[in-house]
Design an enzyme around this catalytic site. Structure first.
Site, PDB file in Angstrom:
ATOM      1  N   ASP A 155       0.856  -1.188   0.000  1.00 11.27           N
ATOM      2  CA  ASP A 155       0.000   0.000   0.000  1.00 11.27           C
ATOM      3  C   ASP A 155       0.890   1.234   0.000  1.00 11.27           C
ATOM      4  OD1 ASP A 155      -2.226   1.716   0.173  1.00 11.27           O
ATOM      5  OD2 ASP A 155      -3.248   0.411   1.583  1.00 11.27           O
ATOM      6  N   GLY A 172       4.349   1.371  -1.797  1.00 11.01           N
ATOM      7  CA  GLY A 172       4.376   1.687  -3.220  1.00 11.01           C
ATOM      8  C   GLY A 172       3.008   2.118  -3.711  1.00 11.01           C
ATOM      9  N   ASP A 173       2.939   2.409  -4.987  1.00 12.76           N
ATOM     10  CA  ASP A 173       1.728   2.930  -5.625  1.00 12.76           C
ATOM     11  C   ASP A 173       1.245   1.905  -6.648  1.00 12.76           C
ATOM     12  OD1 ASP A 173      -0.184   4.270  -7.139  1.00 12.76           O
ATOM     13  OD2 ASP A 173       0.924   6.155  -7.180  1.00 12.76           O
ATOM     14  N   PHE A 174       0.031   1.371  -6.450  1.00  8.54           N
ATOM     15  CA  PHE A 174      -0.438   0.319  -7.360  1.00  8.54           C
ATOM     16  C   PHE A 174      -0.773   0.835  -8.758  1.00  8.54           C
ATOM     17  CE2 PHE A 174      -4.470   0.554  -4.527  1.00  8.54           C
ATOM     18  CZ  PHE A 174      -4.990   1.637  -5.207  1.00  8.54           C
ATOM     19  N   HIS A 214     -13.679  -0.491  -6.428  1.00  6.51           N
ATOM     20  CA  HIS A 214     -14.848   0.403  -6.442  1.00  6.51           C
ATOM     21  C   HIS A 214     -14.495   1.863  -6.165  1.00  6.51           C
ATOM     22  CE1 HIS A 214     -16.086   0.107  -1.871  1.00  6.51           C
ATOM     23  NE2 HIS A 214     -14.825   0.411  -2.036  1.00  6.51           N
TER      24      HIS A 214
END
Length: 344
Positions: free
Chosen positions: A200, A226-228, A246
């Site tokens: 995350d 990290g950044d998905f 969502h």
């Protein structure tokens, strides 16, 4: 329904905002925790909460009407079973959820529902000037409240999720966007041979080490920031996205799924856990999902989706849905298992 009954039902819905703010203020003041050891007077509670005693007494009477407290004698109030989940750290606590959804930012955002319906734009940015997660980064108290709320919701969901799906069949599970680790900690505790990776943004992982240690699984779970939207850790045979997709519109959701596709091996599995909207609304069973969909409309720009829409999203990212498990703890939640297609 008779005209008078219809009028009463409509007004009860309209005036529901009052109940929400009464409960929010009680949560913000920590009244449930202060009443944990027995009845207290409004004067005593006012000293503890730095509030105006006559006004606090009026609030407590309203809480008694709602059933969260009981007035056992004049101006002496005790906590009820209904009010117990407002305590901060009891099993089943909802205080974080109440603090988030009754708090200023979400309250003001929902007040701009008309703006979102007129424009198709999400009201959070209209109200705050920033996207939600950027705003959280600059407001650590609200970020902590958000993380607490998500943890409470996940903790309630975890038992049904673990019962419904055999996570022990995997070697390593990556929880993508897993926040403070509440869910992966529960899964690892239930599957002793499984190893985990919690992934995350750094702000979301702030309390992850504590969560994993408390569950006794820290030695089997790597925490990775990290950044998905940029990448997802590779090397695992299973990837989990719970209540992530969502939050985003179709383009952004597809981008997240494509990063997962880059990480998932040819024989790997992607698990997407989300509520699924029925094609048409012909009962109240989908009420929670429909209301969540409106929350996504005003707060994030995301949306809830039908099974057909999820299948299309997965296909666009290089996956094929292989199974649908559920319903889970709420009527419309499902576990969607997906396998990589040959090309992506």
């Amino acid at each position: 329904m008779a005209a008078q009954d219809a009028r009463t039902a409509m007004l009860n819905m309209v005036f529901g905002f009052r109940d929400a703010q009464i409960i929010y203020v009680a949560a913000r003041l920590g009244l449930a925790d202060l009443l944990a050891d027995g009845p207290r007077s409004s004067a005593d509670l006012a000293k503890q909460t730095d509030t105006h005693q006559p006004s606090l007494y009026r609030l407590l009477r309203a809480l008694a009407i709602l059933g969260a407290v009981a007035e056992v004698e004049r101006d002496r109030f005790e906590l009820t079973e209904t009010g117990r989940p407002l305590r901060a750290d009891v099993p089943g606590s909802v205080r974080g959820l109440v603090m988030l959804f009754g708090g200023e930012e979400v309250w003001r955002t929902w007040g701009e529902l008309l703006y979102s319906v007129r424009t198709g734009k999400y009201a959070w940015e209209h109200v705050t000037g920033q996207r939600p997660f950027d705003y959280f980064a600059g407001h650590p108290e609200l970020s902590a409240t958000f993380n607490k709320a998500m943890s409470e919701g996940t903790r309630a969901a975890a038992p049904d999720l673990i019962k419904a799906y055999d996570f022990a069949r995997f070697t390593t599970l990556v929880d993508v966007g897993g926040g403070d680790g509440t869910l992966i900690a529960e899964i690892l505790a239930a599957a002793p041979s499984l190893r985990g990776v919690l992934y995350d943004l750094p702000a979301g992982l702030e309390h992850a080490d504590r969560t994993l240690a408390a569950a006794g699984v820290a030695g089997r779970c790597q925490v990775v920031g990290g950044d998905f939207f940029e990448s997802v850790p590779a090397g695992a045979d299973a990837y989990l996205l719970k209540s992530v997709i969502h939050d985003w519109d179709d383009d952004q959701a597809t981008a997240i799924l494509r990063r997962c596709r880059e990480a998932v091996p040819p024989d790997g599995t992607l698990l997407v856990v989300e509520p699924i909207l029925p094609p048409t609304i012909d009962s109240t069973e989908a009420a929670g999902t429909v209301m969540s969909d409106l929350n996504m409309l005003v707060a994030t720009g995301g949306r809830e989706r039908t099974e057909e829409e999820f299948r299309a999203l997965l296909a666009a990212a290089g996956f094929t849905m292989t199974s649908l498990t559920g319903p889970l703890w709420r009527a419309n939640y499902r576990i969607m298992a997906a396998a990589p297609t040959d090309t992506h």
